[in-house]
Design a protein around this motif. Structure first.
Motif, PDB file in Angstrom:
ATOM      1  N   PHE A   1     -10.437  11.587  -8.746  1.00 46.63           N
ATOM      2  CA  PHE A   1     -10.066  11.786  -7.350  1.00 46.63           C
ATOM      3  C   PHE A   1      -9.266  13.082  -7.276  1.00 46.63           C
TER       4      PHE A   1
ATOM      5  N   TRP B   1     -13.951  12.351  -4.204  1.00 46.35           N
ATOM      6  CA  TRP B   1     -14.111  11.292  -5.203  1.00 46.35           C
ATOM      7  C   TRP B   1     -15.374  11.600  -5.994  1.00 46.35           C
TER       8      TRP B   1
ATOM      9  N   ALA C   1      -9.584   1.730   1.521  1.00 39.08           N
ATOM     10  CA  ALA C   1      -8.345   2.346   1.031  1.00 39.08           C
ATOM     11  C   ALA C   1      -7.736   3.253   2.092  1.00 39.08           C
TER      12      ALA C   1
ATOM     13  N   ARG D   1     -13.914   8.235 -13.426  1.00 34.96           N
ATOM     14  CA  ARG D   1     -13.676   8.567 -12.018  1.00 34.96           C
ATOM     15  C   ARG D   1     -12.669   9.696 -11.932  1.00 34.96           C
TER      16      ARG D   1
ATOM     17  N   GLU E   1      -3.077   5.225  -3.639  1.00 34.82           N
ATOM     18  CA  GLU E   1      -3.701   3.924  -3.372  1.00 34.82           C
ATOM     19  C   GLU E   1      -4.894   3.685  -4.288  1.00 34.82           C
ATOM     20  N   LEU E   2      -5.628   4.735  -4.601  1.00 38.11           N
ATOM     21  CA  LEU E   2      -6.837   4.607  -5.407  1.00 38.11           C
ATOM     22  C   LEU E   2      -6.564   4.605  -6.905  1.00 38.11           C
ATOM     23  N   THR E   3      -5.489   5.248  -7.325  1.00 37.25           N
ATOM     24  CA  THR E   3      -5.239   5.425  -8.759  1.00 37.25           C
ATOM     25  C   THR E   3      -4.026   4.677  -9.284  1.00 37.25           C
TER      26      THR E   3
ATOM     27  N   LEU F   1     -14.613   4.906   0.639  1.00 32.76           N
ATOM     28  CA  LEU F   1     -13.149   4.906   0.605  1.00 32.76           C
ATOM     29  C   LEU F   1     -12.522   4.331   1.873  1.00 32.76           C
TER      30      LEU F   1
ATOM     31  N   SER G   1       0.814  -1.209   0.000  1.00 32.75           N
ATOM     32  CA  SER G   1       0.000   0.000   0.000  1.00 32.75           C
ATOM     33  C   SER G   1       0.851   1.264   0.000  1.00 32.75           C
TER      34      SER G   1
END
Length: 234
Positions: A113, A127, A154, A111, A186-188, A151, A2
């Motif tokens: 962010f 988001w 994450a 999406r 972490e999300l992308t 979220l 992560s």
């Protein structure tokens, strides 16, 4: 593995604290820089080869503004992230990426962010997806949007501990702005670094900020005699 907030400690010293004075970073999935700017109805300008050229362009733009805040210069560059291409949009002292009128239409079919910091240390994370705000927060304990808990997995992976309400005031301080960088990664899958910011080619455009919708108050009262008073104020 992560993403970690500790990997973004560099942001404070980057270009003598440039980002600590205010920035907005938006991560747009699947759109090219030109496509993203087109969705914002941006007035297209020249490409900037590297951060030096982009900051020089931004300085000229700021100097030419009569009313600060009516327009914002956005620099967008293509990056690789989870699942394929993304666009990273950089704003110095801007907030296009968190604007609640601009982002819903810009996020249709994709999406976005975004995280933001201003000179008063107000920081937030957003988001956007398919035309709606899924999650947004300033304090991680006070989330809103159509999916306020969307979220949480994450956030936990990058170090947000929301298990104890007594940490409500400590948590934003502990991770701070580097925590927002880590959450975006972490999300992308896009890792922002000084080298990435310094060497990217930025497609630029000037975005006209929407006029804020006026506040609306409705008074609707029926008295004891059945007479009704109804009036709307803006």
């Amino acid at each position: 593995m992560s993403a970690s907030a500790s990997g973004y400690a560099w942001y404070r010293e980057y270009r003598h604290g440039l980002l600590t004075h205010g920035y907005c970073l938006a991560f747009v999935e699947g759109l090219s820089p030109a496509e993203y700017l087109a969705r914002l109805a941006a007035d297209a300008h020249e490409n900037c080869d590297g951060m030096d050229a982009y900051l020089e362009r931004d300085m000229r733009f700021q100097d030419a503004q009569e009313d600060f805040g009516d327009q914002t210069l956005v620099g967008a560059t293509a990056v690789r992230g989870s699942g394929g291409p993304w666009t990273l949009a950089v704003e110095i002292n801007g907030l296009v990426g968190i604007d609640e009128q601009l982002m819903p239409p810009a996020s249709r079919g994709t999406r976005i962010f975004a995280h933001y910091l201003n000179i008063n240390a107000l920081r937030c994370f957003y988001w956007w997806q398919d035309g709606e705000q899924r999650t947004a927060f300033e304090s991680p304990w006070q989330r809103y949007g159509s999916m306020p808990d969307g979220l949480l997995p994450a956030m936990a992976r990058v170090g947000y501990d929301l298990s104890d309400p007594e940490t409500a005031y400590d948590e934003p301080v502990k991770l701070g702005t580097p925590g927002l960088f880590a959450l975006a990664e972490e999300l992308t899958g896009v890792r922002v670094s000084p080298e990435l910011l310094d060497t990217s080619v930025y497609t630029t455009g000037i975005v006209t900020m929407p006029v804020p919708e006026p506040a609306r108050v409705v008074i609707d009262v029926t008295d004891a005699h059945g007479d009704r008073f109804h009036r709307e104020f803006r």
